[in-house]
Design a protein around this motif. Structure first.
Motif, PDB file in Angstrom:
ATOM      1  N   HIS A 147      -7.114   9.727  -9.128  1.00  9.91           N
ATOM      2  CA  HIS A 147      -7.673  10.915 -10.106  1.00  9.91           C
ATOM      3  C   HIS A 147      -9.084  10.647  -9.898  1.00  9.91           C
ATOM      4  O   HIS A 147      -9.753   9.995 -10.321  1.00  9.91           O
ATOM      5  CB  HIS A 147      -6.911  10.395 -11.489  1.00  9.91           C
ATOM      6  CG  HIS A 147      -7.380  11.628 -12.250  1.00  9.91           C
ATOM      7  ND1 HIS A 147      -6.589  12.699 -12.238  1.00  9.91           N
ATOM      8  CD2 HIS A 147      -8.275  11.801 -13.250  1.00  9.91           C
ATOM      9  CE1 HIS A 147      -7.184  13.516 -13.157  1.00  9.91           C
ATOM     10  NE2 HIS A 147      -8.137  12.989 -14.097  1.00  9.91           N
ATOM     11  N   GLU A 148      -9.683  11.937  -9.692  1.00 12.89           N
ATOM     12  CA  GLU A 148     -10.983  12.109  -9.637  1.00 12.89           C
ATOM     13  C   GLU A 148     -11.990  11.083  -8.757  1.00 12.89           C
ATOM     14  O   GLU A 148     -12.868  10.585  -9.087  1.00 12.89           O
ATOM     15  CB  GLU A 148     -11.697  12.454 -11.089  1.00 12.89           C
ATOM     16  CG  GLU A 148     -11.330  13.482 -11.813  1.00 12.89           C
ATOM     17  CD  GLU A 148     -11.787  13.608 -13.246  1.00 12.89           C
ATOM     18  OE1 GLU A 148     -12.463  12.587 -13.443  1.00 12.89           O
ATOM     19  OE2 GLU A 148     -11.384  14.488 -13.605  1.00 12.89           O
ATOM     20  N   GLY A 149     -11.144  10.765  -7.432  1.00 14.74           N
ATOM     21  CA  GLY A 149     -11.788   9.662  -6.630  1.00 14.74           C
ATOM     22  C   GLY A 149     -11.487   8.341  -7.110  1.00 14.74           C
ATOM     23  O   GLY A 149     -12.217   7.461  -6.316  1.00 14.74           O
ATOM     24  N   GLN A 150     -10.875   7.960  -8.157  1.00 16.25           N
ATOM     25  CA  GLN A 150     -10.584   6.795  -8.790  1.00 16.25           C
ATOM     26  C   GLN A 150      -9.454   6.273  -8.382  1.00 16.25           C
ATOM     27  O   GLN A 150      -8.309   6.826  -8.695  1.00 16.25           O
ATOM     28  CB  GLN A 150     -11.038   6.519 -10.359  1.00 16.25           C
ATOM     29  CG  GLN A 150     -12.716   6.728 -10.492  1.00 16.25           C
ATOM     30  CD  GLN A 150     -13.437   6.050  -9.748  1.00 16.25           C
ATOM     31  OE1 GLN A 150     -13.335   4.853 -10.043  1.00 16.25           O
ATOM     32  NE2 GLN A 150     -14.681   6.555  -9.333  1.00 16.25           N
ATOM     33  N   PRO A 151      -9.125   4.739  -8.223  1.00  8.19           N
ATOM     34  CA  PRO A 151      -7.673   4.422  -7.805  1.00  8.19           C
ATOM     35  C   PRO A 151      -7.051   3.922  -9.107  1.00  8.19           C
ATOM     36  O   PRO A 151      -7.710   3.350  -9.912  1.00  8.19           O
ATOM     37  CB  PRO A 151      -8.038   3.297  -6.753  1.00  8.19           C
ATOM     38  CG  PRO A 151      -9.174   2.871  -7.148  1.00  8.19           C
ATOM     39  CD  PRO A 151     -10.014   3.880  -7.585  1.00  8.19           C
ATOM     40  N   TYR A 152      -5.634   4.119  -9.243  1.00  5.60           N
ATOM     41  CA  TYR A 152      -4.892   3.792 -10.033  1.00  5.60           C
ATOM     42  C   TYR A 152      -3.619   3.273  -9.660  1.00  5.60           C
ATOM     43  O   TYR A 152      -3.184   3.732  -8.753  1.00  5.60           O
ATOM     44  CB  TYR A 152      -4.547   4.964 -11.133  1.00  5.60           C
ATOM     45  CG  TYR A 152      -5.729   5.282 -12.049  1.00  5.60           C
ATOM     46  CD1 TYR A 152      -6.216   4.962 -13.135  1.00  5.60           C
ATOM     47  CD2 TYR A 152      -6.656   6.337 -11.515  1.00  5.60           C
ATOM     48  CE1 TYR A 152      -7.185   5.353 -13.880  1.00  5.60           C
ATOM     49  CE2 TYR A 152      -7.763   6.717 -12.308  1.00  5.60           C
ATOM     50  CZ  TYR A 152      -8.143   6.417 -13.375  1.00  5.60           C
ATOM     51  OH  TYR A 152      -9.153   6.852 -14.099  1.00  5.60           O
ATOM     52  N   CYS A 153      -3.002   2.285 -10.317  1.00  2.59           N
ATOM     53  CA  CYS A 153      -1.477   1.791 -10.078  1.00  2.59           C
ATOM     54  C   CYS A 153      -0.743   2.930 -10.339  1.00  2.59           C
ATOM     55  O   CYS A 153      -1.025   3.760 -11.423  1.00  2.59           O
ATOM     56  CB  CYS A 153      -1.067   0.451 -10.751  1.00  2.59           C
ATOM     57  SG  CYS A 153      -1.192   0.465 -12.430  1.00  2.59           S
ATOM     58  N   ASN A 154       0.365   3.333  -9.701  1.00  2.00           N
ATOM     59  CA  ASN A 154       1.169   4.142  -9.854  1.00  2.00           C
ATOM     60  C   ASN A 154       2.013   4.380 -11.218  1.00  2.00           C
ATOM     61  O   ASN A 154       2.015   5.308 -12.031  1.00  2.00           O
ATOM     62  CB  ASN A 154       2.181   4.347  -8.864  1.00  2.00           C
ATOM     63  CG  ASN A 154       1.867   4.784  -7.695  1.00  2.00           C
ATOM     64  OD1 ASN A 154       0.988   5.892  -7.274  1.00  2.00           O
ATOM     65  ND2 ASN A 154       1.928   4.252  -6.420  1.00  2.00           N
ATOM     66  N   LYS A 155       2.466   3.014 -11.671  1.00  2.00           N
ATOM     67  CA  LYS A 155       2.937   2.717 -12.700  1.00  2.00           C
ATOM     68  C   LYS A 155       2.785   1.419 -13.468  1.00  2.00           C
ATOM     69  O   LYS A 155       2.526   0.473 -12.698  1.00  2.00           O
ATOM     70  CB  LYS A 155       4.714   2.789 -12.617  1.00  2.00           C
ATOM     71  CG  LYS A 155       5.152   3.953 -11.985  1.00  2.00           C
ATOM     72  CD  LYS A 155       6.764   3.970 -12.025  1.00  2.00           C
ATOM     73  CE  LYS A 155       7.357   5.542 -11.471  1.00  2.00           C
ATOM     74  NZ  LYS A 155       8.662   5.432 -11.172  1.00  2.00           N
ATOM     75  N   PRO A 156       2.112   1.324 -14.442  1.00  2.00           N
ATOM     76  CA  PRO A 156       2.454   2.576 -15.609  1.00  2.00           C
ATOM     77  C   PRO A 156       1.108   3.383 -15.624  1.00  2.00           C
ATOM     78  O   PRO A 156       1.101   4.431 -16.262  1.00  2.00           O
ATOM     79  CB  PRO A 156       2.611   1.877 -16.631  1.00  2.00           C
ATOM     80  CG  PRO A 156       1.739   0.347 -16.706  1.00  2.00           C
ATOM     81  CD  PRO A 156       2.027  -0.023 -15.111  1.00  2.00           C
ATOM     82  N   CYS A 157       0.006   2.803 -15.132  1.00  2.00           N
ATOM     83  CA  CYS A 157      -1.080   3.504 -15.565  1.00  2.00           C
ATOM     84  C   CYS A 157      -1.597   4.932 -15.128  1.00  2.00           C
ATOM     85  O   CYS A 157      -1.525   5.933 -15.942  1.00  2.00           O
ATOM     86  CB  CYS A 157      -2.449   2.803 -14.738  1.00  2.00           C
ATOM     87  SG  CYS A 157      -2.552   0.975 -15.605  1.00  2.00           S
ATOM     88  N   TYR A 158      -1.086   5.353 -14.077  1.00  2.00           N
ATOM     89  CA  TYR A 158      -1.367   6.620 -13.483  1.00  2.00           C
ATOM     90  C   TYR A 158      -0.393   7.680 -14.188  1.00  2.00           C
ATOM     91  O   TYR A 158      -0.622   8.853 -14.640  1.00  2.00           O
ATOM     92  CB  TYR A 158      -1.300   6.964 -12.204  1.00  2.00           C
ATOM     93  CG  TYR A 158      -1.401   8.405 -11.745  1.00  2.00           C
ATOM     94  CD1 TYR A 158      -2.815   8.730 -11.318  1.00  2.00           C
ATOM     95  CD2 TYR A 158      -0.241   9.402 -11.412  1.00  2.00           C
ATOM     96  CE1 TYR A 158      -3.117  10.122 -11.095  1.00  2.00           C
ATOM     97  CE2 TYR A 158      -0.643  10.629 -11.084  1.00  2.00           C
ATOM     98  CZ  TYR A 158      -2.069  11.141 -10.672  1.00  2.00           C
ATOM     99  OH  TYR A 158      -2.235  12.217 -10.623  1.00  2.00           O
ATOM    100  N   SER A 159       0.904   7.253 -14.264  1.00  2.00           N
ATOM    101  CA  SER A 159       2.143   7.987 -14.864  1.00  2.00           C
ATOM    102  C   SER A 159       1.505   8.086 -16.404  1.00  2.00           C
ATOM    103  O   SER A 159       1.704   9.373 -16.934  1.00  2.00           O
ATOM    104  CB  SER A 159       3.281   7.314 -14.680  1.00  2.00           C
ATOM    105  OG  SER A 159       3.855   7.392 -13.382  1.00  2.00           O
ATOM    106  N   ALA A 160       1.213   7.114 -17.097  1.00  2.00           N
ATOM    107  CA  ALA A 160       0.789   7.183 -18.657  1.00  2.00           C
ATOM    108  C   ALA A 160      -0.352   8.190 -18.771  1.00  2.00           C
ATOM    109  O   ALA A 160      -0.350   8.873 -19.642  1.00  2.00           O
ATOM    110  CB  ALA A 160       0.768   5.859 -19.063  1.00  2.00           C
ATOM    111  N   LEU A 161      -1.095   7.781 -18.050  1.00  5.24           N
ATOM    112  CA  LEU A 161      -2.728   8.640 -18.270  1.00  5.24           C
ATOM    113  C   LEU A 161      -2.547  10.177 -17.860  1.00  5.24           C
ATOM    114  O   LEU A 161      -3.085  11.032 -18.609  1.00  5.24           O
ATOM    115  CB  LEU A 161      -3.855   7.955 -17.627  1.00  5.24           C
ATOM    116  CG  LEU A 161      -4.330   6.622 -18.094  1.00  5.24           C
ATOM    117  CD1 LEU A 161      -5.139   6.099 -17.163  1.00  5.24           C
ATOM    118  CD2 LEU A 161      -4.787   6.731 -19.337  1.00  5.24           C
ATOM    119  N   PHE A 162      -1.941  10.348 -16.545  1.00  3.80           N
ATOM    120  CA  PHE A 162      -1.794  11.631 -16.104  1.00  3.80           C
ATOM    121  C   PHE A 162      -0.514  12.279 -15.941  1.00  3.80           C
ATOM    122  O   PHE A 162      -0.409  13.740 -15.580  1.00  3.80           O
ATOM    123  CB  PHE A 162      -2.768  11.773 -14.721  1.00  3.80           C
ATOM    124  CG  PHE A 162      -4.146  11.074 -15.046  1.00  3.80           C
ATOM    125  CD1 PHE A 162      -5.005  11.560 -15.780  1.00  3.80           C
ATOM    126  CD2 PHE A 162      -4.516   9.698 -14.401  1.00  3.80           C
ATOM    127  CE1 PHE A 162      -6.276  10.921 -16.045  1.00  3.80           C
ATOM    128  CE2 PHE A 162      -5.408   8.978 -14.551  1.00  3.80           C
ATOM    129  CZ  PHE A 162      -6.386   9.631 -15.364  1.00  3.80           C
TER     130      PHE A 162
END
Length: 78
Positions: free
Chosen positions: A46-61
């Motif tokens: 997201h916006e060039g920054q890495p996130y783990c798929n679950k739970p972080c990316y799913s919860a945030l975006f």
């Protein structure tokens, strides 16, 4: 020599992890939210920054967060 987007230091060929079109140090390719170590190609961005798929990316975006309010639901406060 490419520079790591997280620490801005040179990344040598033997140590690089390529992800999001950039070269990272293995210890620098981590989730922006929870700091979990990530493997190239097995995470979200997201916006060039890495996130783990679950739970972080799913919860945030994601739509309503991972688990949608059930026992597996995760909500982060900004």
């Amino acid at each position: 020599m490419p520079k790591c987007p997280k620490c801005n230091k040179e990344v040598y060929f033997a140590e690089r992890k390529t992800s999001l079109g950039k070269d990272w140090h293995p210890g620098c390719l981590k989730c922006t939210k929870c700091n979990k170590t990530l493997a190239p190609g097995s995470h979200a961005e997201h916006e060039g920054q890495p996130y783990c798929n679950k739970p972080c990316y799913s919860a945030l975006f994601g739509p309503g967060g991972y688990g949608h309010g059930g026992t597996e639901s995760h909500t982060f406060k900004h």
